[in-house]
Design a protein around this motif. Structure first.
Motif, PDB file in Angstrom:
ATOM      1  N   MET A   1      39.563  31.804  37.766  1.00 49.91           N
ATOM      2  CA  MET A   1      39.563  32.967  38.668  1.00 49.91           C
ATOM      3  C   MET A   1      39.820  34.251  37.884  1.00 49.91           C
ATOM      4  O   MET A   1      39.170  35.264  38.102  1.00 49.91           O
ATOM      5  CB  MET A   1      40.656  32.811  39.735  1.00 49.91           C
ATOM      6  N   THR A   2      40.782  34.188  36.960  1.00 48.49           N
ATOM      7  CA  THR A   2      41.122  35.356  36.149  1.00 48.49           C
ATOM      8  C   THR A   2      39.953  35.736  35.250  1.00 48.49           C
ATOM      9  O   THR A   2      39.605  36.916  35.145  1.00 48.49           O
ATOM     10  CB  THR A   2      42.385  35.089  35.320  1.00 48.49           C
TER      11      THR A   2
ATOM     12  N   THR B   1      49.701  36.688  31.675  1.00 48.13           N
ATOM     13  CA  THR B   1      50.382  37.103  32.898  1.00 48.13           C
ATOM     14  C   THR B   1      49.419  37.174  34.071  1.00 48.13           C
ATOM     15  O   THR B   1      49.765  36.801  35.197  1.00 48.13           O
ATOM     16  CB  THR B   1      51.093  38.456  32.684  1.00 48.13           C
ATOM     17  N   LEU B   2      48.198  37.606  33.837  1.00 54.90           N
ATOM     18  CA  LEU B   2      47.192  37.641  34.902  1.00 54.90           C
ATOM     19  C   LEU B   2      46.865  36.226  35.381  1.00 54.90           C
ATOM     20  O   LEU B   2      46.700  35.989  36.586  1.00 54.90           O
ATOM     21  CB  LEU B   2      45.931  38.364  34.434  1.00 54.90           C
ATOM     22  N   ILE B   3      46.784  35.277  34.469  1.00 56.18           N
ATOM     23  CA  ILE B   3      46.536  33.882  34.844  1.00 56.18           C
ATOM     24  C   ILE B   3      47.705  33.357  35.675  1.00 56.18           C
ATOM     25  O   ILE B   3      47.512  32.697  36.704  1.00 56.18           O
ATOM     26  CB  ILE B   3      46.294  33.005  33.592  1.00 56.18           C
ATOM     27  N   VAL B   4      48.915  33.662  35.238  1.00 53.71           N
ATOM     28  CA  VAL B   4      50.112  33.246  35.977  1.00 53.71           C
ATOM     29  C   VAL B   4      50.108  33.872  37.372  1.00 53.71           C
ATOM     30  O   VAL B   4      50.431  33.206  38.371  1.00 53.71           O
ATOM     31  CB  VAL B   4      51.396  33.618  35.196  1.00 53.71           C
ATOM     32  N   PHE B   5      49.744  35.135  37.472  1.00 54.82           N
ATOM     33  CA  PHE B   5      49.694  35.815  38.764  1.00 54.82           C
ATOM     34  C   PHE B   5      48.658  35.157  39.683  1.00 54.82           C
ATOM     35  O   PHE B   5      48.910  34.976  40.880  1.00 54.82           O
ATOM     36  CB  PHE B   5      49.388  37.304  38.576  1.00 54.82           C
ATOM     37  N   ALA B   6      47.502  34.780  39.137  1.00 55.08           N
ATOM     38  CA  ALA B   6      46.491  34.085  39.932  1.00 55.08           C
ATOM     39  C   ALA B   6      47.047  32.766  40.452  1.00 55.08           C
ATOM     40  O   ALA B   6      46.838  32.402  41.618  1.00 55.08           O
ATOM     41  CB  ALA B   6      45.222  33.853  39.101  1.00 55.08           C
TER      42      ALA B   6
ATOM     43  N   CYS C   1      41.307  42.501  42.140  1.00 57.39           N
ATOM     44  CA  CYS C   1      40.233  41.531  42.345  1.00 57.39           C
ATOM     45  C   CYS C   1      40.816  40.149  42.635  1.00 57.39           C
ATOM     46  O   CYS C   1      40.331  39.435  43.523  1.00 57.39           O
ATOM     47  CB  CYS C   1      39.331  41.494  41.116  1.00 57.39           C
ATOM     48  N   LEU C   2      41.856  39.754  41.901  1.00 58.10           N
ATOM     49  CA  LEU C   2      42.502  38.460  42.131  1.00 58.10           C
ATOM     50  C   LEU C   2      43.106  38.388  43.529  1.00 58.10           C
ATOM     51  O   LEU C   2      42.951  37.386  44.227  1.00 58.10           O
ATOM     52  CB  LEU C   2      43.584  38.201  41.083  1.00 58.10           C
TER      53      LEU C   2
END
Length: 168
Positions: A76-77, A127-132, A14-15
């Protein structure tokens, strides 16, 4: 795959889709939309439950502070997590496991196991926030960047913060 890994994969997809499909204006719109929904009691402020369900753990807030697009990346996350919550809402899972861990006898094996699960979910959320944030940066560079592992290796302050084993 388990619910957590499935949800993580779905949130990641989704990101990627939302970052690549929409421009900076869309990310700003997501940020504005989310600000409008953050309504707390002005007298008492948010409850502890509301704070944790919003993903506002000390580690996450520090992470947002050091990322180049931290606030937008977190929003976004959070939006992606909310869209995929039919499988599992990662923020809610973190909070639920935190409560279960706190309810256990201090120092018990079950308590340690639950803390470990909670910390792992919190690490995944961070980690998902960092990836976004990485995806936003790569979009700005029009894809002429490095891979996520290479980018993360260049930002050791992020990995140090993510490696904290705390539920704060």
């Amino acid at each position: 795959m388990g619910r957590g890994r499935t949800t993580t994969g779905m949130v990641t997809a989704c990101l990627i889709a939302s970052t690549m499909k929409f421009g900076e204006q869309q990310n700003d719109k997501v940020a504005e939309d989310d600000l409008a929904t953050e309504i707390y009691d002005p007298m008492d402020g948010p409850s502890e439950e509301e704070v944790y369900l919003a993903g506002e753990y000390k580690t996450i807030l520090q992470l947002v502070g050091i990322l180049s697009h931290g606030k937008v990346a977190k929003r976004m996350t959070d939006r992606a997590i909310d869209l995929m919550q039919d499988v599992q809402n990662l923020r809610k899972a973190i909070y639920d496991y935190k409560l279960k861990a706190e309810a256990c006898e201090k120092g018990s094996a079950k308590g340690r196991q639950l803390v470990n699960i909670t910390v792992n979910y919190l690490y995944r959320y961070g980690t998902l926030i960092v990836f976004a944030n990485y995806l936003i940066e790569m979009r700005e560079k029009q894809g002429l960047g490095v891979t996520f592992p290479e980018w993360l290796h260049e930002h050791r302050e992020i990995t140090k913060l993510l490696e904290r084993r705390s539920l704060d």
